[in-house]
Design a protein around this motif. Structure first.
Motif, PDB file in Angstrom:
ATOM      1  N   PHE A  93     -12.883  20.870 -73.857  1.00 17.71           N
ATOM      2  CA  PHE A  93     -12.508  20.686 -72.445  1.00 17.71           C
ATOM      3  C   PHE A  93     -11.406  21.675 -72.061  1.00 17.71           C
ATOM      4  O   PHE A  93     -10.485  21.928 -72.844  1.00 17.71           O
ATOM      5  CB  PHE A  93     -12.012  19.258 -72.221  1.00 17.71           C
ATOM      6  CG  PHE A  93     -13.114  18.261 -71.990  1.00 17.71           C
ATOM      7  CD1 PHE A  93     -13.480  17.897 -70.700  1.00 17.71           C
ATOM      8  CD2 PHE A  93     -13.810  17.715 -73.059  1.00 17.71           C
ATOM      9  CE1 PHE A  93     -14.510  16.984 -70.478  1.00 17.71           C
ATOM     10  CE2 PHE A  93     -14.833  16.800 -72.851  1.00 17.71           C
ATOM     11  CZ  PHE A  93     -15.187  16.445 -71.555  1.00 17.71           C
ATOM     12  N   VAL A  94     -11.510  22.205 -70.848  1.00 14.22           N
ATOM     13  CA  VAL A  94     -10.435  23.049 -70.311  1.00 14.22           C
ATOM     14  C   VAL A  94      -9.665  22.304 -69.219  1.00 14.22           C
ATOM     15  O   VAL A  94      -8.570  22.707 -68.836  1.00 14.22           O
ATOM     16  CB  VAL A  94     -10.978  24.384 -69.755  1.00 14.22           C
ATOM     17  CG1 VAL A  94     -11.565  25.218 -70.862  1.00 14.22           C
ATOM     18  CG2 VAL A  94     -12.013  24.143 -68.656  1.00 14.22           C
ATOM     19  N   ALA A  95     -10.249  21.223 -68.696  1.00 12.47           N
ATOM     20  CA  ALA A  95      -9.556  20.394 -67.688  1.00 12.47           C
ATOM     21  C   ALA A  95     -10.219  19.027 -67.662  1.00 12.47           C
ATOM     22  O   ALA A  95     -11.417  18.888 -67.913  1.00 12.47           O
ATOM     23  CB  ALA A  95      -9.632  21.042 -66.304  1.00 12.47           C
ATOM     24  N   GLY A  96      -9.425  18.001 -67.367  1.00 10.71           N
ATOM     25  CA  GLY A  96      -9.971  16.655 -67.260  1.00 10.71           C
ATOM     26  C   GLY A  96     -10.425  16.104 -68.601  1.00 10.71           C
ATOM     27  O   GLY A  96      -9.956  16.529 -69.665  1.00 10.71           O
TER      28      GLY A  96
ATOM     29  N   HIS B  39     -20.845   7.341 -61.024  1.00  9.31           N
ATOM     30  CA  HIS B  39     -21.263   8.627 -60.461  1.00  9.31           C
ATOM     31  C   HIS B  39     -20.213   9.669 -60.828  1.00  9.31           C
ATOM     32  O   HIS B  39     -19.374  10.040 -60.010  1.00  9.31           O
ATOM     33  CB  HIS B  39     -21.453   8.517 -58.945  1.00  9.31           C
ATOM     34  CG  HIS B  39     -22.694   7.783 -58.550  1.00  9.31           C
ATOM     35  ND1 HIS B  39     -23.416   8.043 -57.419  1.00  9.31           N
ATOM     36  CD2 HIS B  39     -23.373   6.794 -59.189  1.00  9.31           C
ATOM     37  CE1 HIS B  39     -24.474   7.244 -57.356  1.00  9.31           C
ATOM     38  NE2 HIS B  39     -24.457   6.469 -58.422  1.00  9.31           N
ATOM     39  N   MET B  40     -20.241  10.101 -62.063  1.00  6.96           N
ATOM     40  CA  MET B  40     -19.278  11.072 -62.577  1.00  6.96           C
ATOM     41  C   MET B  40     -20.042  12.237 -63.180  1.00  6.96           C
ATOM     42  O   MET B  40     -21.192  12.093 -63.594  1.00  6.96           O
ATOM     43  CB  MET B  40     -18.390  10.443 -63.657  1.00  6.96           C
ATOM     44  CG  MET B  40     -17.542   9.295 -63.184  1.00  6.96           C
ATOM     45  SD  MET B  40     -16.667   8.528 -64.574  1.00  6.96           S
ATOM     46  CE  MET B  40     -15.563   7.433 -63.697  1.00  6.96           C
ATOM     47  N   VAL B  41     -19.384  13.380 -63.244  1.00  9.15           N
ATOM     48  CA  VAL B  41     -20.029  14.553 -63.827  1.00  9.15           C
ATOM     49  C   VAL B  41     -18.980  15.415 -64.517  1.00  9.15           C
ATOM     50  O   VAL B  41     -17.829  15.481 -64.083  1.00  9.15           O
ATOM     51  CB  VAL B  41     -20.775  15.361 -62.734  1.00  9.15           C
ATOM     52  CG1 VAL B  41     -19.805  15.964 -61.723  1.00  9.15           C
ATOM     53  CG2 VAL B  41     -21.636  16.448 -63.353  1.00  9.15           C
TER      54      VAL B  41
ATOM     55  N   PRO C  25     -11.073  21.742 -59.769  1.00  7.47           N
ATOM     56  CA  PRO C  25     -12.297  20.966 -59.497  1.00  7.47           C
ATOM     57  C   PRO C  25     -12.159  19.486 -59.813  1.00  7.47           C
ATOM     58  O   PRO C  25     -12.973  18.685 -59.353  1.00  7.47           O
ATOM     59  CB  PRO C  25     -13.324  21.621 -60.419  1.00  7.47           C
ATOM     60  CG  PRO C  25     -12.518  22.167 -61.547  1.00  7.47           C
ATOM     61  CD  PRO C  25     -11.186  22.555 -60.986  1.00  7.47           C
ATOM     62  N   ILE C  26     -11.130  19.094 -60.595  1.00  7.78           N
ATOM     63  CA  ILE C  26     -11.012  17.690 -61.010  1.00  7.78           C
ATOM     64  C   ILE C  26     -10.736  16.811 -59.781  1.00  7.78           C
ATOM     65  O   ILE C  26      -9.813  17.070 -59.006  1.00  7.78           O
ATOM     66  CB  ILE C  26      -9.879  17.523 -62.044  1.00  7.78           C
ATOM     67  CG1 ILE C  26     -10.117  18.447 -63.245  1.00  7.78           C
ATOM     68  CG2 ILE C  26      -9.795  16.063 -62.492  1.00  7.78           C
ATOM     69  CD1 ILE C  26     -11.416  18.204 -63.963  1.00  7.78           C
ATOM     70  N   GLY C  27     -11.555  15.792 -59.619  1.00  5.99           N
ATOM     71  CA  GLY C  27     -11.397  14.878 -58.484  1.00  5.99           C
ATOM     72  C   GLY C  27     -12.254  15.255 -57.295  1.00  5.99           C
ATOM     73  O   GLY C  27     -12.430  14.445 -56.377  1.00  5.99           O
ATOM     74  N   GLN C  28     -12.786  16.456 -57.280  1.00  2.90           N
ATOM     75  CA  GLN C  28     -13.653  16.851 -56.170  1.00  2.90           C
ATOM     76  C   GLN C  28     -15.062  16.314 -56.412  1.00  2.90           C
ATOM     77  O   GLN C  28     -15.385  15.811 -57.492  1.00  2.90           O
ATOM     78  CB  GLN C  28     -13.663  18.373 -56.036  1.00  2.90           C
ATOM     79  CG  GLN C  28     -12.273  18.961 -55.840  1.00  2.90           C
ATOM     80  CD  GLN C  28     -12.295  20.265 -55.080  1.00  2.90           C
ATOM     81  OE1 GLN C  28     -12.986  20.381 -54.072  1.00  2.90           O
ATOM     82  NE2 GLN C  28     -11.533  21.241 -55.559  1.00  2.90           N
ATOM     83  N   THR C  29     -15.900  16.425 -55.410  1.00  5.65           N
ATOM     84  CA  THR C  29     -17.268  15.912 -55.560  1.00  5.65           C
ATOM     85  C   THR C  29     -18.260  17.070 -55.499  1.00  5.65           C
ATOM     86  O   THR C  29     -17.996  18.107 -54.872  1.00  5.65           O
ATOM     87  CB  THR C  29     -17.609  14.903 -54.456  1.00  5.65           C
ATOM     88  OG1 THR C  29     -17.479  15.548 -53.183  1.00  5.65           O
ATOM     89  CG2 THR C  29     -16.709  13.689 -54.537  1.00  5.65           C
TER      90      THR C  29
ATOM     91  N   VAL D 220     -16.190  14.951 -60.018  1.00  2.00           N
ATOM     92  CA  VAL D 220     -15.937  15.803 -61.181  1.00  2.00           C
ATOM     93  C   VAL D 220     -14.738  15.243 -61.944  1.00  2.00           C
ATOM     94  O   VAL D 220     -13.637  15.150 -61.400  1.00  2.00           O
ATOM     95  CB  VAL D 220     -15.659  17.261 -60.752  1.00  2.00           C
ATOM     96  CG1 VAL D 220     -15.377  18.129 -61.983  1.00  2.00           C
ATOM     97  CG2 VAL D 220     -16.833  17.819 -59.956  1.00  2.00           C
ATOM     98  N   ILE D 221     -14.968  14.855 -63.194  1.00  2.00           N
ATOM     99  CA  ILE D 221     -13.860  14.304 -63.998  1.00  2.00           C
ATOM    100  C   ILE D 221     -13.477  15.222 -65.153  1.00  2.00           C
ATOM    101  O   ILE D 221     -12.473  14.988 -65.822  1.00  2.00           O
ATOM    102  CB  ILE D 221     -14.228  12.919 -64.578  1.00  2.00           C
ATOM    103  CG1 ILE D 221     -15.426  13.032 -65.530  1.00  2.00           C
ATOM    104  CG2 ILE D 221     -14.510  11.928 -63.465  1.00  2.00           C
ATOM    105  CD1 ILE D 221     -15.636  11.792 -66.368  1.00  2.00           C
ATOM    106  N   GLY D 222     -14.264  16.266 -65.407  1.00  2.00           N
ATOM    107  CA  GLY D 222     -13.925  17.164 -66.507  1.00  2.00           C
ATOM    108  C   GLY D 222     -14.628  18.500 -66.375  1.00  2.00           C
ATOM    109  O   GLY D 222     -15.682  18.610 -65.739  1.00  2.00           O
TER     110      GLY D 222
END
Length: 441
Positions: free
Chosen positions: A137-140, A153-155, A171-175, A190-192
């Motif tokens: 992972f680089v974020a999230g 509904h996560m990706v 991008p974390i938290g965006q849809t 977007v969680i990760g």
């Protein structure tokens, strides 16, 4: 003394430049052809997850009826799991980690101005996937088992896709809007974000994929994909009639399943668990074949089972090795003729005190020097051969390049091969009777 032998060998090789050139050319062609195909085989069979592969396994069940006839060219249905079996193994949680998965292609509807909708390939998975395979992972972060149960509904996105959709913004938290072609897209949070990650071969996909070029750009919870009826890729094999959706049918296999087992005892226990599960299903009337057909494949064992290396690649490798063998036989004959032609020189050296061992080592070094020259020429020929393979449209062609280990193997193989080829000529030369030869001088 070693330097003296090298000097003698170089002088001898210079005295017969045409013969030396022919031997170097023969070794170079044989080594070049062999290393080209060995390098291709090396990159196609390498460990896709060094350091983790020893703990990763594929559970294998056999739910096929006794009357099922396996077509020769079709994939085996029991290489994947049915939905009921995969869910049963997940609920049992007999491994350190376990994950069910399947591939899919979705339409992305970007919110960023100037971007048109486009298709991307990804994977529907359960939550242990990331930790089990060590996905970076680089974020999230990933979702949890509770999120799987909640059909969240996560990706998780690949870094390249996240940058394309959101630019330099976080991008974390965006849809992101994802869906099937022809249907309304669904919003996923977007969680990760993971570093673009695609082990070669892509060991966890089924035989319908292209394991040397495919890469997953998104990861969604598998239960959510089922709930939303998202499109799936890959082999979907059935062997009987079932009411309701094929996705949850007990006679349709389409899911890949991997587990993490850290010790041999865990592997043995898990295999026994699969046998017991198969016996239970046989008692219930679902399975007909022996429960002992259940097994556990290691990661590398699974790649062999899937037979990822095409037969033509294997054939070309054996042809190249055969060509090298023929080349070495010719070099044995050339060296034998060359060394025995120097019987007079050998007799004089023996008369002046040289031992048989000295003569043997001297000619052995001369053979090895021919191998060094052939190895260097073979490296160049192998690079040309690998370049020509990279121009082919095959799935694996872009991987055909030589790494440092294969460079080292090329030179060592050339020296060892030429030294072995020189053993018989050197042995015959050192046994020349000096007295008989001196009388003829």
């Amino acid at each position: 003394m070693f330097g003296y032998y090298i000097d003698l060998a170089l002088r001898s090789l210079k005295r017969t430049p045409v013969l030396t050139g022919l031997m170097v050319l023969a070794i170079g062609l044989g080594i070049g052809a062999s290393m080209t195909m060995l390098t291709v085989l090396h990159v196609m069979t390498q460990d896709p997850l060094p350091g983790r592969s020893a703990h990763l396994y594929v559970p294998h069940l056999d739910p096929l009826p006794l009357t099922y006839q396996q077509p020769e060219t079709a994939p085996k249905p029991n290489d994947s799991l049915t939905w009921p079996d995969a869910m049963a193994l997940l609920r049992a949680r007999r491994a350190e980690k376990q994950a069910a998965m399947a591939g899919g292609t979705l339409l992305v509807t970007p919110q960023r101005a100037g971007l048109q909708p486009f298709d991307i390939s990804g994977r529907y998975i359960t939550s242990d996937f990331f930790a089990m395979f060590g996905v970076p992972f680089v974020a999230g972060s990933s979702w949890t088992a509770a999120d799987d149960l909640a059909h969240a509904h996560m990706v998780v996105l690949a870094e390249s896709l996240a940058r394309k959709l959101f630019g330099n913004a976080n991008p974390i938290g965006q849809t992101v809007a994802l869906g099937n072609n022809g249907s309304a897209p669904q919003e996923f949070r977007v969680i990760g974000v993971i570093r673009d990650w695609a082990p070669k071969p892509l060991f966890y996909e089924d035989s319908a994929g292209k394991p040397y070029t495919d890469a997953d750009k998104f990861f969604l919870p598998l239960p959510t994909a089922i709930d939303l009826k998202l499109s799936f890729n890959g082999n979907q094999m059935g062997w009987g009639h079932s009411d309701g959706s094929w996705r949850t049918s007990p006679v349709v296999s389409w899911l890949q399943f991997w587990v993490q087992l850290d010790t041999p005892a865990q592997v043995a226990a898990y295999r026994q668990f699969l046998i017991d599960y198969s016996a239970e299903q046989k008692t219930l009337g679902r399975f007909q074949r022996p429960a002992t057909n259940a097994r556990v494949y290691s990661l590398m064992g699974w790649l062999q089972h899937e037979n990822l290396v095409p037969d033509d690649v294997k054939l070309q490798m054996w042809l190249a090795l055969g060509f090298l063998g023929v080349a070495m036989l010719n070099i044995v004959a050339l060296l034998l003729a060359k060394f025995l032609r120097r019987s007079g020189e050998i007799s004089v050296r023996r008369a002046m005190g040289a031992r048989k061992r000295d003569i043997f080592v001297q000619f052995g070094i001369e053979s090895a020097l021919v191998g060094v020259g052939g190895g260097l020429l073979g490296l160049g020929i192998a690079q040309i051969g690998l370049w020509s393979i990279r121009q082919r449209p095959d799935d694996y062609a872009h991987l055909a390049s030589m790494d440092p280990s294969m460079l080292f193997v090329t030179v060592v193989l050339a020296i060892v091969a030429s030294a072995l080829a020189g053993l018989l000529p050197a042995w015959r030369a050192c046994r020349v009777p000096p007295a008989l030869q001196l009388k003829t001088l």
